[in-house]
Design an enzyme around this catalytic site. Structure first.
Site, PDB file in Angstrom:
ATOM      1  N   ASP A 422      66.481  80.789  43.188  1.00 37.28           N
ATOM      2  CA  ASP A 422      66.240  80.613  44.624  1.00 37.28           C
ATOM      3  C   ASP A 422      67.018  79.411  45.166  1.00 37.28           C
ATOM      4  O   ASP A 422      67.520  78.559  44.395  1.00 37.28           O
ATOM      5  CB  ASP A 422      64.725  80.412  44.819  1.00 37.28           C
ATOM      6  CG  ASP A 422      64.222  80.933  46.157  1.00 37.28           C
ATOM      7  OD1 ASP A 422      65.031  81.101  47.074  1.00 37.28           O
ATOM      8  OD2 ASP A 422      62.993  81.151  46.272  1.00 37.28           O
ATOM      9  N   ASP A 481      63.297  88.148  52.626  1.00 38.61           N
ATOM     10  CA  ASP A 481      61.895  87.839  52.308  1.00 38.61           C
ATOM     11  C   ASP A 481      60.924  88.774  52.993  1.00 38.61           C
ATOM     12  O   ASP A 481      59.732  88.745  52.693  1.00 38.61           O
ATOM     13  CB  ASP A 481      61.563  86.396  52.708  1.00 38.61           C
ATOM     14  CG  ASP A 481      61.712  85.465  51.528  1.00 38.61           C
ATOM     15  OD1 ASP A 481      62.011  85.948  50.426  1.00 38.61           O
ATOM     16  OD2 ASP A 481      61.522  84.252  51.707  1.00 38.61           O
TER      17      ASP A 481
HETATM   18  C1  DGJ Z   1      61.712  82.108  48.814  1.00 41.46           C
HETATM   19  C2  DGJ Z   1      61.952  83.460  48.198  1.00 41.46           C
HETATM   20  O1  DGJ Z   1      62.812  84.206  48.969  1.00 41.46           O
HETATM   21  C3  DGJ Z   1      60.604  84.137  47.965  1.00 41.46           C
HETATM   22  O2  DGJ Z   1      60.795  85.444  47.498  1.00 41.46           O
HETATM   23  C4  DGJ Z   1      59.812  83.308  46.998  1.00 41.46           C
HETATM   24  O3  DGJ Z   1      60.447  83.315  45.749  1.00 41.46           O
HETATM   25  C5  DGJ Z   1      59.657  81.903  47.517  1.00 41.46           C
HETATM   26  N1  DGJ Z   1      60.901  81.313  47.916  1.00 41.46           N
HETATM   27  C6  DGJ Z   1      58.997  81.021  46.500  1.00 41.46           C
HETATM   28  O4  DGJ Z   1      58.958  79.721  46.870  1.00 41.46           O
END
Ligand code: DGJ
Length: 675
Positions: A422, A481
């Site tokens: 991430d 997301d």
């Molecule tokens: C952002 C990501 O895009 C999410 O899927 C998740 O992993 C969160 N961060 C976790 O902090």
């Protein structure tokens, strides 16, 4: 003169004098290149020779548009040669202190890649202001498409006429960003998915960049792109070199689908994935930071029951990470939550026949972390400037060895098949994006080298780092997301112009989408998540028996269809009603296809447009039958072919005329299999 040809594309390069691309576009066949076919007239009030757009255009040759190098001199071609489908051109500045080697490769799929490498051949340091790649496009390419977006709303298309002037998109996020331009497409006015000639460029780079289209009253229109360099960011000592990212350039004579027809096979050939893509369960929206072995064990059991193949433990597993305000950087398992480490969970996951994956965010550091207390000097902006999600960025050039050691230790101690990597904030530090991006690539490559079986997903607050620079180093993109299927339909459709579906994570979310709060029918969510690298982001232990049965059936169907979905040709129909979409995937031999009819909103007319199936073999007969969860309809009677359960018709009819569509209510999808 050189003429490269591949898959319906020609590139003509004149290396006499100053090397110039004379043509990039449709195949010209066998053409006599000695004919003065490309030399324009000399207009009044201009330089006294015909204007040529060189590989490195500058004022010195009469080019008053954006140059390849700000303040650059006129480069002269010193030498050019041909290696298979690659042209290599060496140019030198008038005082011979700067040398540029340009590579132009036309791949068998008709994708053109171009990059420059500039070397300081003088005795003094050079501060490089910019080095961009420009390509000419014809005047008919006067309508632009590029993208913008927000968190959970990536790749939102925007169209505009290309007028005189520059339409330039810049990314200063230190990552492409949610508003990444992604592709700059210029085409004949009114181009669509299946119609119109289009020229498109993408910069294969994960840091700061600019990408533009320029049209002027004086010379040819151009598409260009390059890294966005901060003043003084690139300093070349004598003998030092700077290489641009690849500019990936694609021409299509048949609309946007024609771009995918070249890009998808090329990406599949050059960054191949291990297939089949496993069905994932990711724990984020199921438990967020509430890590508890009992709960996660039950989730793993429920995942295995419906047919999940990879269980991914998201954020919240490492020392002190009980919320998003702390602990980034402390990459060891939290022994208050996991007294026996991750072993008990991983054993349970393995015992259920699944692989185990783990979330990390290596480039970041929380001010409230042991790492920040031990190494405050590793924080990029030295702690100045605003935090973002309560976190700061690590200077990867300083933290590199530490990160490699920490990640290697985790991958050595635990049988981890997959890292979700991430990156949840912009850099917001001027002048570091280049070295940071290069260090990231180096780190990913070192890990891939040491742990070749570990797959990596590029995630950046959803889809803020989806580009072809990072793609050779990763195996999956987290597309967005949002798991809200309505938004996902659009995000996946547009991201999929460039990236084939199997590289794009798409998950089934909760009935009430966590990001938008919108409620969606299970069938619509399942149909939306069917096509890509499929997964689940939902606490299945709370799903009803009927929901679990539907999910299990969907996973079984996905497993049956994924050899087709993940190797076939992606097609999208042009629709007269923006609320009514048709997209599909057709097997390479065109014997088998899966399509989706999707209603985004209320249809514009009582009778929706017919479902046309582009790309079928016109001379083959297909039986069309519905699959998946039947959508909700608002019709008094369905079209008879659907009421009958199937219909058999020639591909020509299905592509040209199509089938009468059922009247779906908004936010529904009908899946159809053709064989
Ligand atoms: C952002 C990501 O895009 C999410 O899927 C998740 O992993 C969160 N961060 C976790 O902090």
């Amino acid at each position: 003169m050189f003429h490269l040809r591949a898959a319906g594309v020609s590139l003509v390069l004149d290396t006499r004098g100053t090397a110039s691309v004379l043509h990039w576009g449709p195949d010209l066949g066998d053409i006599d290149l000695s004919a003065p076919a490309f030399v324009p007239a000399v207009p009044p009030s201009s330089i006294d020779v015909p204007l040529r757009l060189s590989l490195l255009p500058s004022l010195a040759e009469g080019w008053s548009g954006r140059p390849a190098i700000e303040n650059g001199h006129g480069f002269r071609t010193a030498e050019a040669h041909h290696q298979d489908q690659t042209l290599v051109v060496r140019s030198a500045s008038p005082d011979a202190t700067q040398e540029v080697v340009t590579e132009l490769e036309l791949t068998p799929q008709g994708v053109l890649r171009v990059r420059h490498r500039l070397t300081n051949r003088g005795d003094h340091e050079i501060v490089l202001p910019s080095l961009d790649v420009l390509l000419p496009i014809p005047a008919e390419a006067s309508e632009l498409l590029d993208f913008t977006g927000l968190w959970s709303h990536e790749r939102s298309p925007q169209r505009a006429p290309l007028r005189h002037g520059i339409w330039s998109r810049e990314s200063r996020h230190g990552r492409p960003g949610h508003d990444d331009a992604f592709l700059m497409v210029a085409g004949e006015p009114g181009f669509g998915f299946r119609r119109g000639r289009v020229w498109a460029v993408h910069l294969a780079w994960s840091g700061d960049k600019r990408i533009w289209a320029e049209r002027s009253a004086l010379g040819p229109s151009v598409l260009g792109a390059g890294e966005l360099l901060a003043p003084g960011e690139i300093r070349l000592a004598p003998g030092g070199s700077y290489e641009t990212p690849w500019l990936v350039a694609v021409f299509s004579g048949s609309g946007l689908d024609g771009l995918s027809d070249r890009l998808h096979p090329w990406i599949r050939a050059t960054s191949p994935l291990s297939l089949p893509r496993p069905v994932v369960l990711n724990t984020w929206e199921a438990v967020y930071f509430h890590h508890d072995l009992t709960v996660l064990g039950q989730l793993a059991d429920a995942a295995a029951e419906v047919g999940v193949e990879r269980f991914v433990l998201d954020d919240g597993w490492f020392t002190g990470r009980r919320d998003d305000r702390r602990a980034l950087g402390d990459w060891s398992v939290d022994d208050t939550v996991w007294p026996d480490g991750l072993h008990p969970l991983i054993s349970r996951v393995h015992a259920r026949g699944m692989e185990f994956g783990l979330w990390v965010e290596p480039e970041m550091i929380s001010p409230d972390s042991r790492l920040a207390r031990d190494h405050p000097d590793w924080i990029l902006d030295g702690g100045a400037g605003p935090t973002w999600r309560w976190q700061r960025t690590l200077d990867l050039t300083r933290a590199y060895d530490h990160l490699l050691e920490r990640l290697s230790a985790l991958l050595s101690e635990y049988p981890i098949a997959f890292l979700k990597w991430d990156h949840n904030r912009d850099l917001l530090t001027p002048g570091v994006a280049h070295r940071q991006t290069r260090a990231l690539y180096r780190l990913l490559a070192a890990l891939k080298d040491a742990f070749p079986h570990v797959e990596i997903e590029s995630c950046a607050s959803g889809g803020a780092r989806i580009d072809l620079g990072i793609l050779p180093l990763v195996d999956r993109f987290w597309t967005s997301d949002t798991n809200d299927p309505l938004d996902r339909q659009s995000i996946q459709r547009w991201t999929g112009i460039l990236v084939p579906p199997e590289y794009l994570g798409g998950h089934l979310g909760d009935g009430v989408a966590h990001v938008t709060g919108r409620t969606s029918a299970l069938g619509f969510r399942l149909a939306t998540a069917l096509f890509g690298s499929a997964g689940i982001e939902w606490n299945l232990t709370r799903a009803s028996p009927q929901e679990k049965a539907d999910i299990a059936a969907w996973i079984a169907e996905h497993k049956r269809l994924r050899p087709l979905l993940h190797s076939g040709r992606v097609v999208r129909a042009d629709s007269p009603d923006p609320a009514h979409l048709v997209h599909g995937v057709i097997a390479p031999d065109r014997a088998h296809a899966v399509f989706a009819l999707v209603t985004l909103g209320t249809p514009a007319a009582a009778l929706p447009p017919p479902i046309r199936f582009p790309g079928l073999d016109p001379d083959r007969s297909y039986t069309v039958r519905p699959i998946g969860v039947p959508p909700r309809t608002m019709q008094d009677a369905p079209p008879p072919w659907l009421a009958a359960g199937e219909v058999t018709l020639p591909g020509r009819f299905l592509s040209e005329v199509g089938l009468p569509a059922p009247l779906l209510t908004p936010e529904q999808a009908l899946l159809l299999e053709l064989a």
